[in-house]
Write a protein that holds these residues in place. Structure first.
Motif, PDB file in Angstrom:
ATOM      1  N   ASP A  20      -2.562 -12.287  -6.359  1.00 17.13           N
ATOM      2  CA  ASP A  20      -1.175 -11.848  -6.206  1.00 17.13           C
ATOM      3  C   ASP A  20      -0.840 -10.955  -7.394  1.00 17.13           C
ATOM      4  O   ASP A  20      -0.725 -11.429  -8.529  1.00 17.13           O
ATOM      5  N   TRP A  21      -0.692  -9.665  -7.159  1.00 17.18           N
ATOM      6  CA  TRP A  21      -0.423  -8.719  -8.234  1.00 17.18           C
ATOM      7  C   TRP A  21       1.058  -8.742  -8.606  1.00 17.18           C
ATOM      8  O   TRP A  21       1.919  -9.036  -7.767  1.00 17.18           O
ATOM      9  N   VAL A  22       1.360  -8.425  -9.852  1.00 20.83           N
ATOM     10  CA  VAL A  22       2.731  -8.470 -10.368  1.00 20.83           C
ATOM     11  C   VAL A  22       3.041  -7.144 -11.057  1.00 20.83           C
ATOM     12  O   VAL A  22       2.131  -6.405 -11.453  1.00 20.83           O
ATOM     13  N   PRO A  23       4.332  -6.822 -11.210  1.00 20.12           N
ATOM     14  CA  PRO A  23       4.686  -5.567 -11.882  1.00 20.12           C
ATOM     15  C   PRO A  23       4.268  -5.581 -13.348  1.00 20.12           C
ATOM     16  O   PRO A  23       4.155  -6.630 -13.987  1.00 20.12           O
ATOM     17  N   ALA A  24       4.055  -4.405 -13.897  1.00 16.78           N
ATOM     18  CA  ALA A  24       3.782  -4.235 -15.331  1.00 16.78           C
ATOM     19  C   ALA A  24       5.088  -3.914 -16.059  1.00 16.78           C
ATOM     20  O   ALA A  24       6.001  -3.341 -15.480  1.00 16.78           O
ATOM     21  N   PRO A  25       5.191  -4.305 -17.334  1.00 15.79           N
ATOM     22  CA  PRO A  25       4.222  -5.117 -18.081  1.00 15.79           C
ATOM     23  C   PRO A  25       4.439  -6.606 -17.781  1.00 15.79           C
ATOM     24  O   PRO A  25       5.561  -7.046 -17.601  1.00 15.79           O
ATOM     25  N   ALA A  26       3.355  -7.357 -17.717  1.00 12.65           N
ATOM     26  CA  ALA A  26       3.438  -8.784 -17.429  1.00 12.65           C
ATOM     27  C   ALA A  26       3.186  -9.577 -18.703  1.00 12.65           C
ATOM     28  O   ALA A  26       2.679  -9.067 -19.706  1.00 12.65           O
ATOM     29  N   SER A  53      -0.248 -14.191 -19.922  1.00 13.97           N
ATOM     30  CA  SER A  53      -0.962 -15.048 -18.972  1.00 13.97           C
ATOM     31  C   SER A  53      -1.226 -14.359 -17.641  1.00 13.97           C
ATOM     32  O   SER A  53      -2.069 -14.799 -16.861  1.00 13.97           O
ATOM     33  N   ARG A  54      -0.482 -13.266 -17.362  1.00 10.63           N
ATOM     34  CA  ARG A  54      -0.648 -12.567 -16.090  1.00 10.63           C
ATOM     35  C   ARG A  54      -1.013 -11.098 -16.281  1.00 10.63           C
ATOM     36  O   ARG A  54      -1.001 -10.314 -15.340  1.00 10.63           O
ATOM     37  N   ALA A  55      -1.362 -10.720 -17.519  1.00 10.80           N
ATOM     38  CA  ALA A  55      -1.635  -9.320 -17.818  1.00 10.80           C
ATOM     39  C   ALA A  55      -2.849  -8.787 -17.071  1.00 10.80           C
ATOM     40  O   ALA A  55      -2.982  -7.574 -16.873  1.00 10.80           O
ATOM     41  N   ASP A  56      -3.740  -9.690 -16.654  1.00  6.25           N
ATOM     42  CA  ASP A  56      -4.939  -9.230 -15.952  1.00  6.25           C
ATOM     43  C   ASP A  56      -4.680  -8.925 -14.486  1.00  6.25           C
ATOM     44  O   ASP A  56      -5.592  -8.505 -13.774  1.00  6.25           O
ATOM     45  N   ARG A  57      -3.445  -9.120 -14.024  1.00 10.52           N
ATOM     46  CA  ARG A  57      -3.126  -8.802 -12.632  1.00 10.52           C
ATOM     47  C   ARG A  57      -1.783  -8.087 -12.517  1.00 10.52           C
ATOM     48  O   ARG A  57      -1.064  -8.225 -11.526  1.00 10.52           O
ATOM     49  N   ASP A  58      -1.450  -7.300 -13.533  1.00  9.94           N
ATOM     50  CA  ASP A  58      -0.221  -6.516 -13.427  1.00  9.94           C
ATOM     51  C   ASP A  58      -0.536  -5.091 -12.986  1.00  9.94           C
ATOM     52  O   ASP A  58      -1.693  -4.688 -12.903  1.00  9.94           O
ATOM     53  N   MET A  69      -0.514  -1.569  -2.251  1.00 10.77           N
ATOM     54  CA  MET A  69      -0.038  -2.332  -3.412  1.00 10.77           C
ATOM     55  C   MET A  69       0.328  -1.462  -4.607  1.00 10.77           C
ATOM     56  O   MET A  69       0.777  -1.971  -5.627  1.00 10.77           O
ATOM     57  N   GLY A  70       0.137  -0.157  -4.503  1.00 11.31           N
ATOM     58  CA  GLY A  70       0.486   0.728  -5.603  1.00 11.31           C
ATOM     59  C   GLY A  70      -0.407   0.549  -6.817  1.00 11.31           C
ATOM     60  O   GLY A  70       0.046   0.728  -7.954  1.00 11.31           O
ATOM     61  N   LEU A  71      -1.674   0.233  -6.604  1.00 13.11           N
ATOM     62  CA  LEU A  71      -2.613  -0.026  -7.697  1.00 13.11           C
ATOM     63  C   LEU A  71      -3.641   1.090  -7.771  1.00 13.11           C
ATOM     64  O   LEU A  71      -4.319   1.397  -6.787  1.00 13.11           O
ATOM     65  N   GLY A 106       7.925   7.680 -10.693  1.00 10.44           N
ATOM     66  CA  GLY A 106       7.118   8.368 -11.695  1.00 10.44           C
ATOM     67  C   GLY A 106       7.330   7.864 -13.101  1.00 10.44           C
ATOM     68  O   GLY A 106       6.423   7.931 -13.937  1.00 10.44           O
ATOM     69  N   ASP A 107       8.529   7.326 -13.381  1.00  8.05           N
ATOM     70  CA  ASP A 107       8.850   6.851 -14.737  1.00  8.05           C
ATOM     71  C   ASP A 107       8.467   5.392 -14.968  1.00  8.05           C
ATOM     72  O   ASP A 107       8.547   4.908 -16.098  1.00  8.05           O
ATOM     73  N   ALA A 108       8.077   4.682 -13.956  1.00 10.97           N
ATOM     74  CA  ALA A 108       7.801   3.249 -14.076  1.00 10.97           C
ATOM     75  C   ALA A 108       6.556   2.992 -14.928  1.00 10.97           C
ATOM     76  O   ALA A 108       5.641   3.820 -14.982  1.00 10.97           O
ATOM     77  N   PRO A 109       6.522   1.842 -15.609  1.00  8.68           N
ATOM     78  CA  PRO A 109       5.360   1.528 -16.457  1.00  8.68           C
ATOM     79  C   PRO A 109       4.097   1.294 -15.642  1.00  8.68           C
ATOM     80  O   PRO A 109       4.153   0.863 -14.488  1.00  8.68           O
ATOM     81  N   SER A 110       2.971   1.574 -16.263  1.00 13.79           N
ATOM     82  CA  SER A 110       1.680   1.407 -15.614  1.00 13.79           C
ATOM     83  C   SER A 110       1.038   0.100 -16.058  1.00 13.79           C
ATOM     84  O   SER A 110       1.314  -0.410 -17.149  1.00 13.79           O
ATOM     85  N   GLY A 111       0.172  -0.423 -15.222  1.00 11.82           N
ATOM     86  CA  GLY A 111      -0.580  -1.617 -15.582  1.00 11.82           C
ATOM     87  C   GLY A 111      -1.934  -1.302 -16.180  1.00 11.82           C
ATOM     88  O   GLY A 111      -2.769  -2.191 -16.329  1.00 11.82           O
ATOM     89  N   GLY A 112      -2.165  -0.061 -16.547  1.00 12.12           N
ATOM     90  CA  GLY A 112      -3.442   0.334 -17.130  1.00 12.12           C
ATOM     91  C   GLY A 112      -3.985   1.565 -16.438  1.00 12.12           C
ATOM     92  O   GLY A 112      -3.422   2.052 -15.458  1.00 12.12           O
ATOM     93  N   ALA A 113      -5.043   2.096 -16.956  1.00  8.84           N
ATOM     94  CA  ALA A 113      -5.649   3.297 -16.382  1.00  8.84           C
ATOM     95  C   ALA A 113      -7.159   3.089 -16.268  1.00  8.84           C
ATOM     96  O   ALA A 113      -7.875   3.300 -17.238  1.00  8.84           O
ATOM     97  N   PRO A 114      -7.639   2.630 -15.118  1.00 11.35           N
ATOM     98  CA  PRO A 114      -6.896   2.305 -13.894  1.00 11.35           C
ATOM     99  C   PRO A 114      -6.355   0.876 -13.920  1.00 11.35           C
ATOM    100  O   PRO A 114      -6.756   0.085 -14.771  1.00 11.35           O
TER     101      PRO A 114
END
Length: 478
Positions: free
Chosen positions: A86-92, A95-100, A290-292, A310-318
């Motif tokens: 279950d993916w979550v918005p960034a930044p998480a 404990s959930r940073a590996d699935r944001d 999922m926008g990932l 476009g302005d929303a935070p990213s969960g990483g690249a990629p």
């Protein structure tokens, strides 16, 4: 003159002439008709020796190939873990940073949301309702630089009905139905639900006036790797775009863009065979559903009108690292196929013969043989019974979405595999079929067919009730 044995020379020559005379050719013998009301060797093994599991419960589509070694089975488990995240918005939080990285715009939060138990979710049932399972492709007339559909300029190529906090959802799709009643030849009535799709509450102004939309349900995942291993030349061998043999069936291959190879290749997967392989299909689902971002698709598809996106935070690249994409790709390659049930039951064999007699096997070809697929030795040399030819067919105006997809027209759909279709209710608790789930049963799915399948549909309408029930019993055994 006599010979030493008392024969005259004339008689001897006459006898020699008879002996040397050519025998008249035997009349040609007709090939005995193929019998379909018998059990064929290996028919129970839908996925071949290496790809079939004898599992018919709620997890029938979520089993690994029995041929996997213990080490490779652990890869299946790892891939299932990615499938179920279950993916979550960034930044998480840590404990959930590996699935944001969810969104900013999205359709679902996990692969399993649209593929419960590796199967298919049901479309919304309530009048005027929307549902997570049904997504909508968008495009306008024209062709993108890669040869694919041209995205709608404000909302992109897929409607996103959800957004993370601070990012408005693009719009909502509302489904309305009207009923249409007709009859079989014996007078029994049937009713089809005709769907209408309306896009409401657009967040960034009206859609382009020429917008084409195509509603889609997710397809089951079992056996995909086996289909990937079918040699391209076999698929192309069955193509008959000009109906040269005059049988009314003119299957065509789709040619689509491979991001990995940087060229047009054979399409195999998706409702219109618009995906070349499972890696690209998975990466496309990560991004579109999922926008990932992934190594294959590294940019968010936010349009110029969607500034908050476009302005929303990213969960990483990629946001989905290469090892996770690889794990999911492995998982989708090695999901096994459930075995047939009751293959020797008289009613099943009767229905099988009817299936062939009315022409369904012209597109839903019973058998395929795999070649080799790099990285997947377990898939090689398997005799499959998927009931598909992996080609595009014109199914008529009533099933048309009017939206071209690479070389697929707005009336064409890839022949959907039928293996496992009789377990849909067991696995997913419903029997909704076809690309948008409009058919509520196997018989309704048949009755929606037109175009190249119109003759088969009409032949089914002429069947007696007992024959129709036998046909459905056969399909439920798949």
């Amino acid at each position: 003159m006599r010979t030493r044995h008392g024969w005259t020379l004339a008689a001897a020559l006459a006898l020699l002439a008879v002996a040397c005379r050519e025998e008249p050719p035997s009349p040609p013998t007709e090939e005995p008709p193929v019998r379909w009301d018998v059990v064929e060797p290996g028919e129970v093994l839908s996925g071949g020796e290496a790809g079939t599991v004898t599992h018919s419960g709620a997890q029938a589509f979520a089993q690994a190939l029995p041929a996997l070694t213990l080490e490779r089975r652990s890869g299946f488990v790892s891939g299932r873990g990615v499938f179920e995240i279950d993916w979550v918005p960034a930044p998480a939080s840590s404990s959930r940073a590996d699935r944001d990285g969810l969104g900013p715009l999205f359709h679902a939060v996990a692969c399993i949301s649209c593929h419960p138990a590796n199967g298919r979710a049901a479309p919304p049932d309530e009048p005027g309702s929307t549902g997570e399972a049904l997504l909508v492709r968008l495009s306008i007339p024209g062709t993108a630089s890669n040869g694919g559909p041209l995205p709608e300029p404000t909302y992109g190529d897929q409607l996103q009905p959800k957004g993370i906090p601070g990012v408005p959802a693009e719009a909502q799709v509302v489904v309305r139905h009207t009923s249409r009643t007709s009859t079989f030849a014996d007078g029994e009535t049937f009713t089809l639900q005709v769907p209408e799709y309306v896009l409401e509450a657009p967040a960034h102004g009206p859609f382009h006036p020429d917008t084409m939309l195509s509603p889609r349900l997710a397809q089951p995942l079992h056996g995909l790797g086996l289909l990937a291993a079918v040699p391209e030349e076999k698929v192309l061998e069955w193509a008959d775009p000009d109906d040269a043999n005059g049988d009314g069936i003119s299957g065509r291959p789709n040619r689509v863009w491979s991001v990995r190879q940087g060229k047009q290749v054979l399409g195999r997967f998706g409702w219109k065979a618009n995906q070349p392989d499972l890696e690209q299909q998975n990466a496309g689902a990560f991004l579109g559903d999922m926008g990932l971002t992934t190594p294959l698709f590294s940019e968010q598809p936010c349009t110029l009108a969607e500034q908050a996106c476009g302005d929303a935070p990213s969960g990483g690249a990629p946001e989905v690292e290469s090892h996770r994409l690889a794990a999911l790709t492995f998982y989708t390659h090695v999901a096994a196929v459930p075995a047939r049930r009751d293959v020797d039951a008289p009613r099943v064999l009767q229905g099988k013969a009817i299936f062939h007699r009315v022409g369904c096997a012209g597109c839903h070809r019973p058998t395929l043989t795999t070649g080799t697929l790099e990285g997947y030795p377990e898939l090689a040399g398997q005799t499959l019974r998927p009931y598909t030819d992996l080609l595009l067919h014109d199914l008529g105006e009533e099933l048309a979405d009017g939206r071209p997809d690479f070389e697929a027209s707005g009336r064409e759909w890839r022949t959907a595999p039928l293996w496992g279709i009789g377990l849909t209710a067991t696995v997913n608790g419903h029997t909704r079929l076809l690309h948008d789930g409009r058919a509520r049963s196997l018989m309704e799915a048949i009755l929606w067919h037109g175009g190249e399948a119109e003759a088969s549909r009409e032949a089914v309408r002429q069947l007696s009730k007992e024959e129709r029930e036998a046909l459905l019993t056969f399909l439920e055994s798949l």
